[in-house]
Design an enzyme around this catalytic site. Sequence first.
Site, PDB file in Angstrom:
ATOM      1  N   GLN A 132     -75.425  -1.592 -14.023  1.00 18.20           N
ATOM      2  CA  GLN A 132     -76.333  -2.657 -14.426  1.00 18.20           C
ATOM      3  C   GLN A 132     -77.602  -2.707 -13.595  1.00 18.20           C
ATOM      4  O   GLN A 132     -78.627  -3.237 -14.035  1.00 18.20           O
ATOM      5  CB  GLN A 132     -75.624  -4.004 -14.349  1.00 18.20           C
ATOM      6  CG  GLN A 132     -75.262  -4.437 -12.935  1.00 18.20           C
ATOM      7  CD  GLN A 132     -74.368  -5.653 -12.918  1.00 18.20           C
ATOM      8  OE1 GLN A 132     -73.242  -5.621 -13.400  1.00 18.20           O
ATOM      9  NE2 GLN A 132     -74.879  -6.725 -12.356  1.00 18.20           N
ATOM     10  N   CYS A 138     -73.809  -7.986 -16.413  1.00 16.62           N
ATOM     11  CA  CYS A 138     -72.380  -7.662 -16.478  1.00 16.62           C
ATOM     12  C   CYS A 138     -71.751  -8.181 -17.759  1.00 16.62           C
ATOM     13  O   CYS A 138     -70.892  -7.533 -18.358  1.00 16.62           O
ATOM     14  CB  CYS A 138     -71.665  -8.226 -15.267  1.00 16.62           C
ATOM     15  SG  CYS A 138     -71.851 -10.009 -15.057  1.00 16.62           S
ATOM     16  N   HIS A 276     -68.754 -13.240 -12.546  1.00 15.17           N
ATOM     17  CA  HIS A 276     -68.930 -11.831 -12.869  1.00 15.17           C
ATOM     18  C   HIS A 276     -68.010 -11.477 -14.028  1.00 15.17           C
ATOM     19  O   HIS A 276     -66.844 -11.889 -14.059  1.00 15.17           O
ATOM     20  CB  HIS A 276     -68.601 -10.975 -11.653  1.00 15.17           C
ATOM     21  CG  HIS A 276     -68.920  -9.524 -11.815  1.00 15.17           C
ATOM     22  ND1 HIS A 276     -70.181  -9.062 -12.131  1.00 15.17           N
ATOM     23  CD2 HIS A 276     -68.139  -8.413 -11.699  1.00 15.17           C
ATOM     24  CE1 HIS A 276     -70.169  -7.745 -12.194  1.00 15.17           C
ATOM     25  NE2 HIS A 276     -68.930  -7.332 -11.950  1.00 15.17           N
ATOM     26  N   ASN A 300     -65.683  -1.949 -14.146  1.00 13.63           N
ATOM     27  CA  ASN A 300     -66.829  -2.710 -13.658  1.00 13.63           C
ATOM     28  C   ASN A 300     -68.128  -2.100 -14.190  1.00 13.63           C
ATOM     29  O   ASN A 300     -68.103  -1.072 -14.875  1.00 13.63           O
ATOM     30  CB  ASN A 300     -66.816  -2.731 -12.125  1.00 13.63           C
ATOM     31  CG  ASN A 300     -67.576  -3.902 -11.543  1.00 13.63           C
ATOM     32  OD1 ASN A 300     -68.259  -4.639 -12.246  1.00 13.63           O
ATOM     33  ND2 ASN A 300     -67.484  -4.090 -10.243  1.00 13.63           N
TER      34      ASN A 300
END
Length: 333
Positions: A132, A138, A276, A300
Amino acid sequence: MTPVIFLVVLCLGFRSSALALDPSLDAEWEEWKILYEKSYSLEEEALRRTVWEKNMKMIKLHNGENGLGKNGYTMKMNAFGDMTNEEFKKMMVDFPMQTLKSGKGIWKRSLRGLPKFVDWRKEGYVTPVGKQGNCSSCWAFATTGAIEGQMYKKTGKLIPLSVQNLVDCSKPHGNNGCDWGNTYFAFRYVLHNGGVEAEATYPYEGKEGPCRYNPQNVAAKIREFVALPEYEDILMDAVATKGPIPVGIDAYHESLLFYKDGIYHEPNCRRYNLNHAVLVVGYGFDGNETDGNNYWLVKNSWGQSWGMDGYMKIAKDRNNHCGIVSFAQYPLV
């Protein structure tokens, strides 16, 4: 309809302290700068080195304790090593708590016969790990990851979808580009917009821009999205039977930012301070089934140099650790 916790997520912190520079770390500092292509002015280098040293010593202390069996995971220095506390805070945000309802929220437990291990990467459901950058996107990575998996399940084709499309175009539905957002608003955008483009036609830029969505390039649509109740067995059921599931977690910890491998368990992690968004792509356990080393396998959006090639294991069946089931949803395509 099942209520879910509303979150606004930003994605990614550290307190700089005035430390005398440690000459024994000179070589590691220079290697780190080369590895991550870091360069500073003369004025800035001392600050960045001080922050980096603090983090490096914290990591070494943690891993030394881990060697004695105190912790269940290890840490490593990475590209975030010179980040100040203020910079960290700009990439994370607390969110207001309220209840929302999404179209089809009733879930019936069907835990009998579920596999002990699930990893949707091995089944072709998961695209490569994204990065990102300085954009707090995210939520958009988690949203597209979930839709990509469902589209693969339906069509047999894995097509990377456009994170940038969501960053640029979902403001009318509640998100705010690179400042903050959440998967609920992103799913709502895709649903009401009539689809989302592919990464190939609307590539990621890591910054917010004008909406350039072209309906002729639509690559995926959804017909609804489901909010899951806050139970880990239900998330387990959904991951096993549906595919990758986007969730919110409390990521505001140095231990997570420098996570390397093992099962992550942070005593200070909170269940309702989500900041997140990540994608749960599986689950399992390390060692014997009775050891209690259960984990969620998580994708992630901090690049492949973070964690286990961009992935991590978060403690499972540990009282909703880090809030992993507090904001779980998935799309229907």
